[in-house]
Design an enzyme around this catalytic site. Sequence first.
Site, PDB file in Angstrom:
ATOM      1  CB  SER A 123     -62.515 -44.424  -5.437  1.00 32.61           C
ATOM      2  OG  SER A 123     -63.927 -44.302  -5.425  1.00 32.61           O
ATOM      3  CB  SER A 158     -65.849 -46.780  -5.965  1.00 34.52           C
ATOM      4  OG  SER A 158     -64.794 -46.496  -6.831  1.00 34.52           O
ATOM      5  CE  LYS A 217     -65.360 -42.484  -2.447  1.00 30.17           C
ATOM      6  NZ  LYS A 217     -65.830 -43.292  -3.595  1.00 30.17           N
TER       7      LYS A 217
HETATM    8  N1  GLN Z   1     -62.149 -47.921 -10.330  1.00 27.27           N
HETATM    9  C1  GLN Z   1     -63.096 -47.315 -11.215  1.00 27.27           C
HETATM   10  C2  GLN Z   1     -62.518 -46.029 -11.764  1.00 27.27           C
HETATM   11  O1  GLN Z   1     -61.397 -45.795 -11.538  1.00 27.27           O
HETATM   12  C3  GLN Z   1     -64.392 -47.082 -10.498  1.00 27.27           C
HETATM   13  C4  GLN Z   1     -64.345 -45.931  -9.583  1.00 27.27           C
HETATM   14  C5  GLN Z   1     -65.630 -45.686  -8.878  1.00 27.27           C
HETATM   15  O2  GLN Z   1     -66.519 -46.530  -8.833  1.00 27.27           O
HETATM   16  N2  GLN Z   1     -65.754 -44.478  -8.360  1.00 27.27           N
HETATM   17  O3  GLN Z   1     -63.157 -45.262 -12.382  1.00 27.27           O
END
Ligand code: GLN
Length: 487
Positions: A155, A179, A80
Site C-alpha cells: 500500500s 506494504s 505516507k
Molecule cells: N497488501 C496487504 C493487504 O492488503 C498488505 C498491506 C500492508 O502491508 N499494509 O493487506
Amino acid sequence: MSNLIDLSIYELHNILKKREVSAIEVTRAYLNRIDNVDPKIRAYLTVTADKALAQAEDADRRLKKADAVTPLTGIPMGIKDVICTRGIRTTCGSKILENFVPPYNATIMEKLEAHGAIMLGKLNMDEFAMGSSTENSAYHPTHNPWDLERTPGGSSGGSAASVASRTCAGSLGSDTGGSIRQPASYCGVVGLKPTYGTVSRFGLVAFASSLDQIGPISRDVTDCALLLNAISGHDDRDSTSASRNISDYTGFLTQGLKNYTLGIPKEYFISGLDSDVEKSVKHAISALESQGANVVEVSLPHTDYAVATYYIIAPAEASSNLFRYDGVKYGLRVADYKNLMDMYIKTRSQGFGPEVKRRIMIGTYSLSAGYYSAYYKKASQVRTLITRDFKRAFEKCDVLAAPVAPTAAFRLGEKIDDPLQMYLSDIFTIPVNLAGIPGISVPCGLTSNGLPIGLQLMAGHFEEAKLLTVAYNMELALGLCENWPIP
Ligand code: GLN
C-alpha cells in the site's frame, strides 16, 4: 555540482554541512521536481511547500551555527498519508478522512522535526493501507516510474514511487503484510520493515495493530540505516514499543560476510515464481556467496498457510480499529440522515471504499460469536507455528534470502477485480509480519523488459543490523542503480 535531486541523503548531508548548498536550495530543487514530474506519477496527495520552505529556513539556521546538526538536517522527505501530521490533512487514502487535520503529531514526526528534516508532503496509499497496488486509494492510483502503465505496488505505493522518481530524498511507509517491501521491490528502491516494536506506532493510523510497523524507503542501504537511526527507539506512548540498544545502524554496514550463513527457504521458490525474478534472486545469492557468505537450504514448512492466516487476523483487527469512523468524533459525516443509526450507516457506506468494506465484513464475521474459535483462534495458533518455523530456521542461519514478490510490477487494472490474485502477491512478505521479525527489500536486478526486482532479506527479532550488513554487501557486489527512471 551534479543535480541536487540525484544525491543520496548522505551525499546531501555532506554538502549541506560544508555549506556548499543551503537547505532552501535543496528544498526548492525538490519542489520543482514535484511540479515537473509528479503530475505523471501522482505519488503525492498533499504537497506542503510553505511548511517545507519554513522548515528549510530553520534547518539553514542550525547548519550555519553547526548546532544540533544530524545527517537528516535539511533533508526533504515524503511521508505516507497514514501518519498523523499536526495541522496537515491526513487522509489515509480514504474519503472518510478527506478533511481530517490531526491536532497532534505522530512520534516519528516529532523525531524527524527534532532532526531538522523537511517534510515535502503526504504520499498516496491504498485506503487504510489495504491493498498491494495503490489502486484502492480513494483519490487516484499512483504510477510506477519505471513504466507508467504499471502499479508501483502498495500500500505504500506513493512512498516508493516518490523515492524512485526522485521527488523526495527518502520517505516513510508502513508495512502490515508487505506494504513497504513489495512497493520498494516494484520501484527498485530499498524498503525496510523493522522488528515489531522498533518504531513507535503512536500517531500511525491503525490497520492491524499486531502487525503494523513504520519503516524507511530509500535509494540505498546507507540512507536506510540513517533513517532507521532517526525513527527507531522506545516510546512511552506506544505500549508495544521496545527498548533499543543500537544508536547507529550505519556502523554495521562495512562488516564483511565472512561469518554469515545465509538460509534459502525452499518454500519461497515455488511454481508461479516468475523466471526473471528467480534468476535475479539466485544471482544475488551467488553474489553474496562470493562475498564470503555460507549458503544453506532451510525450510519454513507453514509458509503455505500464511496468506490465509493473515486474511483472518488482519481483517479482524481492522474491523475493530475502523469502528471509530462513525461520523461522530471526526472525519466525514453525511449531511442528510434521519436518526443516529441512519447517520452511522450512511457515513460508513459513503466514506469507505469497496476493499475496506470487504475487510470489515470478513473481520466482523470471523470475530462473531460461534465463529471466533473456528477462525480467529485457529489463525492465531497457525501464526505461532509460522513464528516457530522462523525460530528454527534462524538456528541454522543468520539471514534468510528470498524473493519479495512472485513477479515484478503488474499492470494497473490487472488484478483490481480479483481480490484473491491481489492477496496472493503478498505470499512472501506476509510471514515476516505474522512473526514480527524484520525484513528488507533490496534491488537485485531487472526483468527482460526493464522492471526492477527486489531481494528480500529476513532476520531474527531485533537483528536489523544483520539485515543491513548483508544488504550493504549485496549493493557492493551488484552495484548501485545508475539509471534512475525519469531523467
Ligand atoms: N497488501 C496487504 C493487504 O492488503 C498488505 C498491506 C500492508 O502491508 N499494509 O493487506
